[in-house]
Motif scaffolding. Structure first.
Motif, PDB file in Angstrom:
ATOM      1  N   TRP A 149       0.837  -1.209   0.000  1.00 27.22           N
ATOM      2  CA  TRP A 149       0.000   0.000   0.000  1.00 27.22           C
ATOM      3  C   TRP A 149       0.870   1.257   0.000  1.00 27.22           C
ATOM      4  CZ3 TRP A 149       0.597   3.396   4.040  1.00 27.22           C
ATOM      5  CH2 TRP A 149       1.110   2.909   5.239  1.00 27.22           C
ATOM      6  N   VAL A 150       2.070   1.159   0.550  1.00 28.85           N
ATOM      7  CA  VAL A 150       2.971   2.312   0.543  1.00 28.85           C
ATOM      8  C   VAL A 150       3.405   2.634  -0.895  1.00 28.85           C
ATOM      9  CG1 VAL A 150       5.180   3.231   1.324  1.00 28.85           C
ATOM     10  CG2 VAL A 150       3.814   1.816   2.865  1.00 28.85           C
ATOM     11  N   ALA A 151       3.872   1.620  -1.611  1.00 30.12           N
ATOM     12  CA  ALA A 151       4.349   1.838  -2.979  1.00 30.12           C
ATOM     13  C   ALA A 151       3.221   2.248  -3.918  1.00 30.12           C
ATOM     14  CB  ALA A 151       5.032   0.578  -3.503  1.00 30.12           C
ATOM     15  N   THR A 152       2.043   1.669  -3.745  1.00 33.63           N
ATOM     16  CA  THR A 152       0.928   2.069  -4.604  1.00 33.63           C
ATOM     17  C   THR A 152       0.506   3.506  -4.315  1.00 33.63           C
ATOM     18  OG1 THR A 152      -0.630   1.009  -3.057  1.00 33.63           O
ATOM     19  CG2 THR A 152       0.044  -0.259  -4.973  1.00 33.63           C
ATOM     20  N   THR A 153       0.650   3.935  -3.072  1.00 34.87           N
ATOM     21  CA  THR A 153       0.356   5.332  -2.741  1.00 34.87           C
ATOM     22  C   THR A 153       1.355   6.257  -3.417  1.00 34.87           C
ATOM     23  OG1 THR A 153      -0.595   4.731  -0.593  1.00 34.87           O
ATOM     24  CG2 THR A 153       0.139   7.007  -0.864  1.00 34.87           C
ATOM     25  N   VAL A 154       2.634   5.915  -3.337  1.00 39.82           N
ATOM     26  CA  VAL A 154       3.672   6.718  -3.996  1.00 39.82           C
ATOM     27  C   VAL A 154       3.417   6.772  -5.499  1.00 39.82           C
ATOM     28  CG1 VAL A 154       6.135   6.790  -4.596  1.00 39.82           C
ATOM     29  CG2 VAL A 154       5.432   6.346  -2.234  1.00 39.82           C
ATOM     30  N   ASN A 155       3.041   5.641  -6.087  1.00 41.34           N
ATOM     31  CA  ASN A 155       2.776   5.601  -7.521  1.00 41.34           C
ATOM     32  C   ASN A 155       1.572   6.465  -7.893  1.00 41.34           C
ATOM     33  OD1 ASN A 155       1.442   3.650 -10.021  1.00 41.34           O
ATOM     34  ND2 ASN A 155       3.566   4.309 -10.156  1.00 41.34           N
ATOM     35  N   ARG A 156       0.559   6.487  -7.040  1.00 44.75           N
ATOM     36  CA  ARG A 156      -0.604   7.345  -7.289  1.00 44.75           C
ATOM     37  C   ARG A 156      -0.201   8.816  -7.282  1.00 44.75           C
ATOM     38  NH1 ARG A 156      -4.641   6.244  -2.784  1.00 44.75           N
ATOM     39  NH2 ARG A 156      -5.632   8.080  -3.711  1.00 44.75           N
TER      40      ARG A 156
END
Length: 240
Positions: free
Chosen positions: A223-230
């Protein structure tokens, strides 16, 4: 978590110089991976590096069981960050972020934006204080000054790079070690589009496509990486 959250940790306090040790923050190791050891310059735009570094701090707290998010089965749209264990970690940066998460806006996007402010120079300063990098002022287009942080010795930056490269290229090693730091770094590098320049700098240009596929899978589980990607995607859309 104010604008000087991370930089305030090191203000007026210099750590004694020391050789590389394995107890560095995940974000410090990630910053070294993102920095060319000879030129001392980032291999990605500075705003992308800042997002990844902020995510690395959150990721270390998450993977160590200090925080979590509501609705963990929805990594693309996570809920609020919850502090599970607020005891001191022993590291000033982690402790400041952990304490601030307990009372601030706990949406992952908001947390990333707050943590990223000042994080890169603060981490570079910590690395310089430990004798890992040195600081100098270079020039871009002859007259524009730029901070450069070349490695003082190659062995200061190689341990994590070697581990990460092995994790990327050896499935048995990945399965045997369950190395959460390598998984976090891989997911965040994918989130900011940095797999290709980092892999090439590490001498893995011929394995880029394989590493990108692996990194995309790892990113989807964080969820951290997907947040950064968003955040990255939104910034690119705004620029366009």
């Amino acid at each position: 978590m104010g604008a000087t959250l991370v930089s305030a940790v090191t203000a007026g306090r210099r750590r004694p110089a020391a050789a590389y040790s394995g107890d560095m923050l995940w974000a410090e190791n990630l910053l070294l991976v993102l920095t060319d050891r000879r030129t001392g310059r980032l291999v990605v735009p500075w705003n992308m590096a800042d997002l990844a570094l902020a995510g690395s701090v959150l990721g270390q707290l998450w993977r160590s069981g200090r925080i979590d998010v509501d609705a963990p089965d929805r990594p693309r749209r996570p809920g609020r960050i919850r502090v599970l264990d607020d005891r001191p970690t022993g590291d000033d940066v982690l402790d400041r972020v952990l304490a601030a998460l307990d009372g601030a806006d706990r949406r992952p996007v908001a947390a990333i934006h707050r943590i990223k402010t000042g994080i890169r120079p603060a981490l570079y300063q910590r690395l310089e204080d430990r004798g890992v990098v040195s600081h100098r002022v270079g020039r871009v287009l002859v007259f524009l000054p730029i901070d450069e942080w070349p490695a003082r010795t190659p062995d200061a930056t190689e341990p994590f790079e070697e581990r990460l490269g092995h994790w990327w290229t050896s499935a048995p090693y990945r399965e045997a070690t369950d190395d959460m730091e390598c998984a976090s770094a891989t997911a965040l590098l994918s989130a900011i589009g940095a797999i290709t320049p980092v892999a090439r700098r590490m001498g893995l240009a011929g394995r880029v496509r394989m590493i990108q596929r692996l990194a995309a899978q790892v990113r989807e589980s964080s969820w951290v990486a997907t947040t950064v990607n968003r955040i990255r995607t939104a910034q690119q859309a705004t620029t366009a």
